[in-house]
Design a protein around this motif. Structure first.
Motif, PDB file in Angstrom:
ATOM      1  N   ASN A  76      -1.378 -14.130  10.133  1.00 44.81           N
ATOM      2  CA  ASN A  76      -0.001 -14.275   9.648  1.00 44.81           C
ATOM      3  C   ASN A  76       0.995 -14.109  10.800  1.00 44.81           C
ATOM      4  OD1 ASN A  76      -0.229 -11.544   9.925  1.00 44.81           O
ATOM      5  ND2 ASN A  76       0.120 -11.032   7.779  1.00 44.81           N
ATOM      6  N   THR A 141      -0.917 -16.201  -2.827  1.00 44.72           N
ATOM      7  CA  THR A 141      -0.343 -14.898  -2.510  1.00 44.72           C
ATOM      8  C   THR A 141      -0.637 -13.899  -3.629  1.00 44.72           C
ATOM      9  OG1 THR A 141       1.693 -13.592  -2.323  1.00 44.72           O
ATOM     10  CG2 THR A 141       1.937 -15.742  -3.315  1.00 44.72           C
ATOM     11  N   ILE A 142      -0.961 -12.686  -3.251  1.00 38.36           N
ATOM     12  CA  ILE A 142      -1.145 -11.667  -4.291  1.00 38.36           C
ATOM     13  C   ILE A 142       0.212 -11.268  -4.870  1.00 38.36           C
ATOM     14  CG2 ILE A 142      -3.270 -10.678  -3.328  1.00 38.36           C
ATOM     15  CD1 ILE A 142      -1.445  -8.240  -2.446  1.00 38.36           C
ATOM     16  N   ASP A 143       1.302 -11.580  -4.134  1.00 40.79           N
ATOM     17  CA  ASP A 143       2.634 -11.130  -4.557  1.00 40.79           C
ATOM     18  C   ASP A 143       3.190 -11.924  -5.742  1.00 40.79           C
ATOM     19  OD1 ASP A 143       2.387  -9.532  -2.308  1.00 40.79           O
ATOM     20  OD2 ASP A 143       3.646 -10.811  -1.050  1.00 40.79           O
ATOM     21  N   MET A 185       1.768  -3.169  -3.328  1.00 42.30           N
ATOM     22  CA  MET A 185       2.334  -4.231  -2.477  1.00 42.30           C
ATOM     23  C   MET A 185       3.235  -5.157  -3.289  1.00 42.30           C
ATOM     24  SD  MET A 185      -0.686  -5.358   0.099  1.00 42.30           S
ATOM     25  CE  MET A 185      -0.888  -4.544   1.673  1.00 42.30           C
ATOM     26  N   GLY A 186       3.682  -6.218  -2.647  1.00 44.63           N
ATOM     27  CA  GLY A 186       4.516  -7.205  -3.347  1.00 44.63           C
ATOM     28  C   GLY A 186       5.703  -7.689  -2.535  1.00 44.63           C
ATOM     29  N   ARG A 187       5.897  -7.104  -1.376  1.00 39.01           N
ATOM     30  CA  ARG A 187       7.057  -7.406  -0.523  1.00 39.01           C
ATOM     31  C   ARG A 187       8.350  -7.322  -1.340  1.00 39.01           C
ATOM     32  NH1 ARG A 187       5.553  -8.169   4.516  1.00 39.01           N
ATOM     33  NH2 ARG A 187       7.716  -8.294   5.132  1.00 39.01           N
ATOM     34  N   GLU A 238       6.424  -1.631  -2.833  1.00 44.95           N
ATOM     35  CA  GLU A 238       6.709  -1.293  -1.425  1.00 44.95           C
ATOM     36  C   GLU A 238       8.116  -1.684  -0.971  1.00 44.95           C
ATOM     37  OE1 GLU A 238       3.868  -3.438   0.980  1.00 44.95           O
ATOM     38  OE2 GLU A 238       4.527  -5.373   0.240  1.00 44.95           O
ATOM     39  N   ARG A 260       6.990  -4.870   8.584  1.00 44.86           N
ATOM     40  CA  ARG A 260       5.917  -4.290   7.775  1.00 44.86           C
ATOM     41  C   ARG A 260       6.502  -3.262   6.839  1.00 44.86           C
ATOM     42  NH1 ARG A 260       1.112  -2.257  11.326  1.00 44.86           N
ATOM     43  NH2 ARG A 260       0.399  -1.530   9.307  1.00 44.86           N
ATOM     44  N   HIS A 288      -4.010  -2.305   1.518  1.00 42.89           N
ATOM     45  CA  HIS A 288      -4.803  -3.537   1.524  1.00 42.89           C
ATOM     46  C   HIS A 288      -5.984  -3.539   0.568  1.00 42.89           C
ATOM     47  CE1 HIS A 288      -2.342  -3.841   5.100  1.00 42.89           C
ATOM     48  NE2 HIS A 288      -2.499  -5.152   4.985  1.00 42.89           N
ATOM     49  N   ARG A 291      -5.883  -6.321  -1.811  1.00 44.06           N
ATOM     50  CA  ARG A 291      -6.220  -7.703  -1.432  1.00 44.06           C
ATOM     51  C   ARG A 291      -7.712  -7.875  -1.201  1.00 44.06           C
ATOM     52  NH1 ARG A 291      -1.925  -8.659   3.251  1.00 44.06           N
ATOM     53  NH2 ARG A 291      -3.780  -9.035   4.485  1.00 44.06           N
TER      54      ARG A 291
HETATM   55  O1  F6P Z   1       2.054 -11.045   1.146  1.00 47.54           O
HETATM   56  C1  F6P Z   1       0.914 -10.304   0.875  1.00 47.54           C
HETATM   57  C2  F6P Z   1       1.046  -8.911   1.419  1.00 47.54           C
HETATM   58  O2  F6P Z   1      -0.125  -8.199   1.077  1.00 47.54           O
HETATM   59  C3  F6P Z   1       2.302  -8.155   0.998  1.00 47.54           C
HETATM   60  O3  F6P Z   1       2.201  -7.670  -0.321  1.00 47.54           O
HETATM   61  C4  F6P Z   1       2.371  -7.113   2.067  1.00 47.54           C
HETATM   62  O4  F6P Z   1       3.688  -6.634   2.273  1.00 47.54           O
HETATM   63  C5  F6P Z   1       1.914  -7.851   3.289  1.00 47.54           C
HETATM   64  O5  F6P Z   1       1.133  -8.938   2.834  1.00 47.54           O
HETATM   65  C6  F6P Z   1       1.113  -7.018   4.245  1.00 47.54           C
HETATM   66  O6  F6P Z   1       0.837  -7.780   5.366  1.00 47.54           O
HETATM   67  P1  F6P Z   1      -0.157  -7.310   6.525  1.00 47.54           P
HETATM   68  O7  F6P Z   1      -1.554  -7.619   6.067  1.00 47.54           O
HETATM   69  O8  F6P Z   1       0.260  -8.121   7.681  1.00 47.54           O
HETATM   70  O9  F6P Z   1       0.038  -5.842   6.718  1.00 47.54           O
END
Ligand code: F6P
Length: 364
Positions: A76, A141-143, A185-187, A238, A260, A288, A291
């Motif tokens: 990413n 996306t999990i979000d 999570m979820g941004r 988050e 982050r 994580h 995910r």
């Molecule tokens: O977009 C998916 C996600 O898991 C978000 O929920 C989270 O904020 C972000 O990715 C975390 O990203 P990284 O794996 O780069 O820490």
């Protein structure tokens, strides 16, 4: 004549990515002239020298729908439109490598590209399409924060993992008369938190879309203890923030365009204490784990259907579009529509209304 499709996965990993790859591979096998290839580490497999591209054979795709992560690996950070390169002095310089990428895709004689990824990846798809690449997007996306699809694969799995974890935290809350805070999570979207709060039976759910008032939360917790319950469970997204103040966000890795998130559970814990909450409080940041692992059946099915549809869109030459799940059917939208809006939780939605009806507090 043999035709070739290139598949890649970009952005964060997500349960169901491998099911999409297998769906594409199985559907393509029915068209004898098509071969499926994968670029390793998103577009890096094409950009780097030597290139890293694999043929996705029947053997490679067999049984992968049950596996989490992505067999094609992902990143990413390395956006080809703003590609980060570390300079000798340690600074990062961003360059647009899209023309180079288009040239390389053409030189490799790919007849189509399938880009599986979230909003960032589909922005790249759109630019490449405009530069002449026959590309199709698959949302991931999990979000669940893409507005052009009612659901993304990975979301249901994330909610299930969060709910299972929440159930386990209720045990300790009850036994120790504690307030347990669980961060998910979820941004910038509160979908995972909201669904987990309903499924798990949280007393308080804090999401980015509804800023909270910490004093109201203290009162709510006090009332629950007064009524004899003696414990409370909070789910916090988050990206959730108080009405006044901001949240902790740290810069991403070098070269990453994202900040982050993570740690609001500890911030909330302190705010509650500072505002006079007498209860013992503990914090859990799920991270994580949400995910990871095998996708639920729901996500396997959605992801598989997305894979089949993406390949059928190639046959129909429907390039410049993204697969989408709308009104209980698999369809597609233009890449422009795909990236136009985010899907945020609406305060006026029935989901929020029903949660309030259940007694869940949003702290507003
Ligand atoms: O977009 C998916 C996600 O898991 C978000 O929920 C989270 O904020 C972000 O990715 C975390 O990203 P990284 O794996 O780069 O820490």
């Amino acid at each position: 004549m043999t035709k070739k499709v290139l598949v890649l996965t970009g952005g964060g990993d997500c349960p169901g990515l491998n099911a999409v790859i297998r769906g594409i591979s199985k559907r393509a096998r029915k068209q004898k002239e098509w071969e499926v290839y994968g670029s390793i580490d998103a577009f890096n497999g094409i950009l780097k020298e030597p290139q890293h591209i694999i043929k996705i054979t029947r053997k490679i795709a067999a049984g992968i729908h049950v596996k989490g992560g992505t067999i094609l690996k992902t990143t990413n950070k390395d956006n080809p439109i703003k590609f980060p390169t570390q300079q000798p002095d340690g600074t990062i310089v961003f360059t647009d490598r899209s023309d180079e990428l288009v040239r390389k895709i053409k030189a490799l004689n790919f007849d189509a590209v399938i880009n599986i990824g979230g909003d960032g990846s589909q922005k790249i798809s759109k630019i490449l399409f405009e530069k002449g690449v026959p590309i199709i997007g698959v949302p991931k996306t999990i979000d669940n924060d893409l507005s052009a699809t009612d659901m993304t694969f990975g979301f249901q799995t994330a909610v299930q993992i969060a709910t299972d974890s929440f159930d386990k935290l209720v045990t300790t809350a009850e036994s120790h008369h504690r307030v347990m805070i669980m961060e998910v999570m979820g941004r910038d979207a509160g979908w995972i938190a909201l669904h987990t709060a309903i499924a798990g039976g949280a007393e308080i759910c804090l999401i980015p879309e509804i800023p909270y008032d910490v004093n109201k939360l203290v009162k709510r917790i006090a009332l629950r203890y007064k009524k004899g319950k003696g414990f409370a469970n909070i789910v916090i997204a988050e990206g959730a923030m108080p009405k006044e103040g901001s949240i902790t966000a740290i810069p991403g890795e070098k070269g990453s365009e994202h900040v982050r998130l993570g740690g609001v559970a500890f911030q909330l814990s302190k705010q509650l204490k500072d505002a006079g909450c007498p209860a013992e409080i503990r914090e859990t940041v799920l991270g994580h784990v949400q995910r990871g692992g095998s996708p639920l059946a729901y996500d396997r099915i959605l992801a598989t259907l997305f894979g089949v549809k993406a390949f059928e869109m190639i046959l129909a030459k429907e390039f410049g579009r993204m697969v989408s799940f709308k009104n209980n059917t698999i369809t597609s939208v233009t890449l422009g529509e795909a990236i136009k809006d985010y899907n945020f939780v609406s305060k006026d939605s029935y989901l929020v209304q029903a949660s309030r009806g259940l007694g869940i507090s949003f702290g507003d």
